[in-house]
Design a protein around this motif. Sequence first.
Motif, PDB file in Angstrom:
ATOM      1  N   GLY A 189       2.884  -4.396  -3.291  1.00 33.51           N
ATOM      2  CA  GLY A 189       1.820  -5.140  -4.557  1.00 33.51           C
ATOM      3  C   GLY A 189       1.437  -3.255  -5.008  1.00 33.51           C
ATOM      4  N   GLY A 190       0.139  -2.983  -5.177  1.00 36.77           N
ATOM      5  CA  GLY A 190      -0.922  -4.148  -5.095  1.00 36.77           C
ATOM      6  C   GLY A 190      -1.462  -4.666  -3.524  1.00 36.77           C
ATOM      7  N   GLU A 191      -2.534  -4.710  -3.739  1.00 33.35           N
ATOM      8  CA  GLU A 191      -2.856  -5.523  -2.426  1.00 33.35           C
ATOM      9  C   GLU A 191      -2.578  -7.187  -2.345  1.00 33.35           C
TER      10      GLU A 191
HETATM   11  S1  SF4 Z   1      -2.971  -0.185  -0.238  1.00 32.14           S
HETATM   12 FE1  SF4 Z   1      -2.760   2.198  -1.119  1.00 32.14          FE
HETATM   13  S2  SF4 Z   1      -0.244   2.298  -1.063  1.00 32.14           S
HETATM   14 FE2  SF4 Z   1      -0.738   0.300  -1.348  1.00 32.14          FE
HETATM   15  S3  SF4 Z   1      -1.305  -0.961  -2.866  1.00 32.14           S
HETATM   16 FE3  SF4 Z   1      -3.021   0.036  -3.065  1.00 32.14          FE
HETATM   17  S4  SF4 Z   1      -3.724   2.121  -3.552  1.00 32.14           S
HETATM   18 FE4  SF4 Z   1      -1.148   1.965  -3.493  1.00 32.14          FE
END
Ligand code: SF4
Length: 220
Positions: free
Chosen positions: A76-78
């Motif tokens: 992602g994204g998460e």
């Molecule tokens: S967790 Fe951190 S590295 Fe991963 S998409 Fe979200 S902001 Fe970016």
Amino acid sequence: MTAPGTLLSVARTLDRCTVLGPGPRAVVWVQGCPLRCAGCVAAETLPFEGGTTVPVPELARHLGALTEVEGVTLSGGEPFTQAEALAELLDAVREERPGFTAMAYSGFRHERLRRGTPGQRALLDRLDLLVDGPYVAARHAALRWRGSSNQRLLALTGRYAEEVARVLAEDDTTAGVELSVGADGSFSWAGVPPVPGFREGFEEQLMARGLLPRPDGRKG
Ligand code: SF4
């Protein structure tokens, strides 16, 4: 008219990739992440607005038909902000392909996800591999499938356990990045950059060669 079913907000997909997990894999980058790791390589995927809304059954059919890949990597994204829909996606693909493997990235630690929502626990239960933890630029390292040394590569099932043990013991180096050419001739890249700031320099080189359009639409 039939209902579209559960929807996913997707930033991008790639049908075949060999640098984001074991073997050839499809990749789904979801749209939206609540974290803001400094130096995040996927800044365009952070807002929850935007992306493409895709019905889960449609994406499942697409992934299931990719006979050259052994599984999918969720990035992602998460992914864990859309965990319930992604768990449903994996179930739908596995109805046709029971051996289809799943790996995911998360900015959250495994322990926190285990105490998370029912959807987050359901997604964890369907994963073979997890890379967990936020990207920490000060700890950037050229590791297999991870961006910084705080991130862990966790085998959650036996499917890749031996490979993970071997990588971590003997061969924990970057898998590099991979360039793809789309059906329309467009270039894109995937992978975990081996050095900080890689993306900016690499994309500038592609733009200078006219392989990527500049933000203002110019070529070269
Ligand atoms: S967790 Fe951190 S590295 Fe991963 S998409 Fe979200 S902001 Fe970016």
